[in-house]
Write a protein that holds these residues in place. Structure first.
Motif, PDB file in Angstrom:
ATOM      1  N   MET A  11      68.024  10.598  55.236  1.00 28.68           N
ATOM      2  CA  MET A  11      69.533  10.521  54.718  1.00 28.68           C
ATOM      3  C   MET A  11      69.977   9.314  55.086  1.00 28.68           C
ATOM      4  N   ILE A  12      70.843   8.592  54.374  1.00 24.77           N
ATOM      5  CA  ILE A  12      71.680   7.344  54.615  1.00 24.77           C
ATOM      6  C   ILE A  12      72.598   7.403  55.567  1.00 24.77           C
ATOM      7  N   THR A  13      72.710   6.935  56.588  1.00 27.87           N
ATOM      8  CA  THR A  13      73.978   7.233  57.673  1.00 27.87           C
ATOM      9  C   THR A  13      74.706   5.881  57.787  1.00 27.87           C
ATOM     10  N   GLU A  14      74.108   4.916  57.210  1.00 27.32           N
ATOM     11  CA  GLU A  14      74.852   3.389  57.251  1.00 27.32           C
ATOM     12  C   GLU A  14      74.613   2.483  56.320  1.00 27.32           C
ATOM     13  N   ARG A  15      75.404   1.990  55.478  1.00 23.05           N
ATOM     14  CA  ARG A  15      75.078   0.873  54.435  1.00 23.05           C
ATOM     15  C   ARG A  15      75.922  -0.091  54.980  1.00 23.05           C
ATOM     16  N   ARG A  16      75.273  -1.412  54.904  1.00 23.86           N
ATOM     17  CA  ARG A  16      76.190  -2.595  55.431  1.00 23.86           C
ATOM     18  C   ARG A  16      75.526  -3.561  54.631  1.00 23.86           C
ATOM     19  N   ASP A  17      76.630  -4.652  54.282  1.00 24.28           N
ATOM     20  CA  ASP A  17      76.227  -6.007  53.685  1.00 24.28           C
ATOM     21  C   ASP A  17      75.810  -6.928  54.742  1.00 24.28           C
ATOM     22  N   GLU A  18      74.821  -7.583  54.846  1.00 28.28           N
ATOM     23  CA  GLU A  18      74.166  -8.331  55.543  1.00 28.28           C
ATOM     24  C   GLU A  18      74.368  -9.686  55.248  1.00 28.28           C
ATOM     25  N   SER A  19      74.453 -10.115  54.142  1.00 19.78           N
ATOM     26  CA  SER A  19      74.847 -11.318  53.643  1.00 19.78           C
ATOM     27  C   SER A  19      75.012 -11.338  52.208  1.00 19.78           C
ATOM     28  N   ASP A  20      75.131 -12.545  51.566  1.00 20.94           N
ATOM     29  CA  ASP A  20      75.453 -12.488  49.940  1.00 20.94           C
ATOM     30  C   ASP A  20      73.940 -11.999  49.289  1.00 20.94           C
ATOM     31  N   GLY A  21      74.108 -10.600  48.981  1.00 17.70           N
ATOM     32  CA  GLY A  21      72.919 -10.316  48.236  1.00 17.70           C
ATOM     33  C   GLY A  21      71.836  -9.618  49.044  1.00 17.70           C
ATOM     34  N   VAL A  22      72.182  -9.289  50.276  1.00 16.47           N
ATOM     35  CA  VAL A  22      71.557  -8.460  51.259  1.00 16.47           C
ATOM     36  C   VAL A  22      72.251  -7.503  51.654  1.00 16.47           C
ATOM     37  N   LEU A  23      71.686  -6.045  51.678  1.00 16.32           N
ATOM     38  CA  LEU A  23      72.398  -4.901  52.084  1.00 16.32           C
ATOM     39  C   LEU A  23      71.239  -4.313  53.282  1.00 16.32           C
ATOM     40  N   SER A  24      71.844  -3.669  54.318  1.00 17.86           N
ATOM     41  CA  SER A  24      70.998  -2.880  55.187  1.00 17.86           C
ATOM     42  C   SER A  24      71.247  -1.408  54.991  1.00 17.86           C
ATOM     43  N   LEU A  25      70.254  -0.597  54.801  1.00 19.05           N
ATOM     44  CA  LEU A  25      70.286   0.854  54.987  1.00 19.05           C
ATOM     45  C   LEU A  25      69.706   1.450  56.145  1.00 19.05           C
ATOM     46  N   VAL A  26      70.519   2.334  56.892  1.00 19.37           N
ATOM     47  CA  VAL A  26      70.028   3.031  58.207  1.00 19.37           C
ATOM     48  C   VAL A  26      69.774   4.626  57.665  1.00 19.37           C
ATOM     49  N   LEU A  27      68.494   4.882  58.013  1.00 16.04           N
ATOM     50  CA  LEU A  27      68.195   6.155  57.708  1.00 16.04           C
ATOM     51  C   LEU A  27      67.793   7.114  58.776  1.00 16.04           C
ATOM     52  N   GLU A  28      68.254   8.447  58.671  1.00 22.83           N
ATOM     53  CA  GLU A  28      67.931   9.143  59.649  1.00 22.83           C
ATOM     54  C   GLU A  28      67.473  10.527  59.174  1.00 22.83           C
ATOM     55  N   ARG A  29      66.734  11.501  59.715  1.00 24.32           N
ATOM     56  CA  ARG A  29      66.407  12.762  59.154  1.00 24.32           C
ATOM     57  C   ARG A  29      67.772  13.521  59.116  1.00 24.32           C
ATOM     58  N   PRO A  30      67.743  14.342  58.072  1.00 26.84           N
ATOM     59  CA  PRO A  30      68.881  15.331  57.949  1.00 26.84           C
ATOM     60  C   PRO A  30      69.170  16.330  59.059  1.00 26.84           C
ATOM     61  N   ASP A  31      68.277  16.769  59.703  1.00 23.96           N
ATOM     62  CA  ASP A  31      68.408  17.603  60.798  1.00 23.96           C
ATOM     63  C   ASP A  31      68.235  16.828  62.331  1.00 23.96           C
ATOM     64  N   GLY A  32      68.186  15.591  62.104  1.00 24.44           N
ATOM     65  CA  GLY A  32      68.557  14.882  63.461  1.00 24.44           C
ATOM     66  C   GLY A  32      67.163  14.727  64.238  1.00 24.44           C
ATOM     67  N   GLY A  33      65.774  15.234  63.816  1.00 22.21           N
ATOM     68  CA  GLY A  33      64.891  15.003  64.269  1.00 22.21           C
ATOM     69  C   GLY A  33      64.055  13.652  64.343  1.00 22.21           C
ATOM     70  N   ALA A  34      62.961  13.585  64.958  1.00 24.22           N
ATOM     71  CA  ALA A  34      62.376  12.362  65.188  1.00 24.22           C
ATOM     72  C   ALA A  34      61.634  11.974  64.022  1.00 24.22           C
ATOM     73  N   LEU A  35      61.674  10.471  63.888  1.00 25.99           N
ATOM     74  CA  LEU A  35      61.059   9.789  62.648  1.00 25.99           C
ATOM     75  C   LEU A  35      59.468   9.510  63.207  1.00 25.99           C
ATOM     76  N   PRO A  36      58.560   9.369  62.111  1.00 23.67           N
ATOM     77  CA  PRO A  36      57.325   8.959  62.742  1.00 23.67           C
ATOM     78  C   PRO A  36      57.378   7.413  63.240  1.00 23.67           C
ATOM     79  N   ALA A  37      56.338   7.430  64.215  1.00 18.42           N
ATOM     80  CA  ALA A  37      56.081   6.002  65.095  1.00 18.42           C
ATOM     81  C   ALA A  37      55.875   5.050  63.986  1.00 18.42           C
ATOM     82  N   TRP A  38      56.179   3.920  64.373  1.00 17.04           N
ATOM     83  CA  TRP A  38      55.778   2.474  63.560  1.00 17.04           C
ATOM     84  C   TRP A  38      55.746   1.455  64.599  1.00 17.04           C
TER      85      TRP A  38
END
Length: 307
Positions: free
Chosen positions: A1-28
């Motif tokens: 689920m997208i929990t944050e969408r932010r403009d980082e510069s002209d033409g670039v945005l960032s998306l923050v993703l989290e699991r809807p159940d709040g659980g842990a995401l796979p390691a990377w």
């Protein structure tokens, strides 16, 4: 689920993703990217640019490409906070190898996989510098985030200072320096030219667009050992195309040799590598290939694949 969408510069945005159940995401680890399913039949790869130690939040940085293949336009126009998106497991062909010192070179959106790398290098106590270029300061994402690193980071907007001075960071390198570069193809070519006399394995690059190839294509045969199928790959078809037509199941995502999804073990024959993922040393090993773009080497009549 997208929990944050932010403009980082002209033409670039960032998306923050989290699991809807709040659980842990796979390691990377730094350098990893993920497949994002944007729409039916539309899958794109984006680098993870958050903290690998944060197993609850993933951040993606995305450049809008108006004349691209439609993926970034879909993200900018269709995805908003609280939307649910399907994301694949992290994959990494740009992993950060242990070194006493690093030189990072980023152009434009190529800063995204570099961000977790410099954070990791800082925590590990390694020496490092970053040379970061872009068309203009307003188009360069994450500058505020980079400011905390002080003079380790050199920001070079082209409209103010011209092209990156690669000689200043790549000439006279210490022997144990790892060089990591990501950005547009001309920049990566320039870095590779400058690094031409360095030991194998010193340079690591990440490409967002496929390498151009002028090689002619010829027919060859492919044996899918695990499936018991042998088929002919004509000049105008890929191994992946032929595998699908023969009912051989293969993973894939980009179909242009940039994501690594279709990497397949090569157990016989010699491949002509046309991907933008494997390093020169990995291609020379002749133990795997990307079946969406690579073919049999000229004069090799048969490739045997563990598929």
């Amino acid at each position: 689920m997208i929990t944050e969408r932010r403009d980082e510069s002209d033409g670039v945005l960032s998306l923050v993703l989290e699991r809807p159940d709040g659980g842990a995401l796979p390691a990377w680890e730094p350098g990893a990217h993920v497949d994002v399913v944007l729409d039916e039949g539309l899958v794109r790869q984006y680098s993870l640019c958050s903290d690998p130690d944060d197993d609850r939040r993933w951040r993606l940085g995305i450049l809008r490409v108006p004349d691209g293949r439609g993926g970034s336009e879909w993200v900018f126009d269709k995805l908003h906070g609280s939307d649910i998106v399907e994301v694949g497991e992290p994959r990494n062909h740009f992993g950060l190898q242990p070194a006493a010192r690093y030189v990072f070179v980023a152009g434009g959106i190529g800063i995204t996989p570099i961000l977790p790398m410099i954070a990791h290098a800082s925590r590990s106590g390694a020496q490092w510098t970053l040379l970061y270029g872009g068309r203009s300061r307003s188009s360069m994402a994450f500058l505020d985030e980079l400011a905390r690193y002080g003079d380790r980071v050199t920001v070079v907007p082209q409209d103010e200072a011209g092209l990156l001075d690669l000689a200043s960071v790549l000439d006279d390198l210490e022997p144990d320096t790892g060089v990591y570069a990501c950005g547009p193809e001309p920049l990566l070519d320039a870095v590779a030219d400058r690094m031409g006399d360095r030991p194998a394995g010193s340079l690591h690059v990440e490409r967002f667009t496929p390498r151009e190839t002028t090689s002619d294509s010829a027919s060859f045969s492919v044996m899918f050992r695990a499936s018991g199928v042998t088929a002919t790959v004509p000049p105008d078809r890929s191994i992946l195309d032929v595998a699908e037509e023969a009912g051989v199941v293969a993973d894939w995502s980009c179909r242009e040799g940039t994501c690594g999804s279709c990497e397949t073990p090569l157990v016989g024959g010699r491949a002509e590598h046309r991907d933008s993922v494997l390093s020169g040393e990995e291609q020379a090993a002749q133990d795997c290939l990307m079946i969406c773009v690579s073919r049999a080497e000229r004069g090799c009549p048969l490739l045997e694949l563990d598929l």
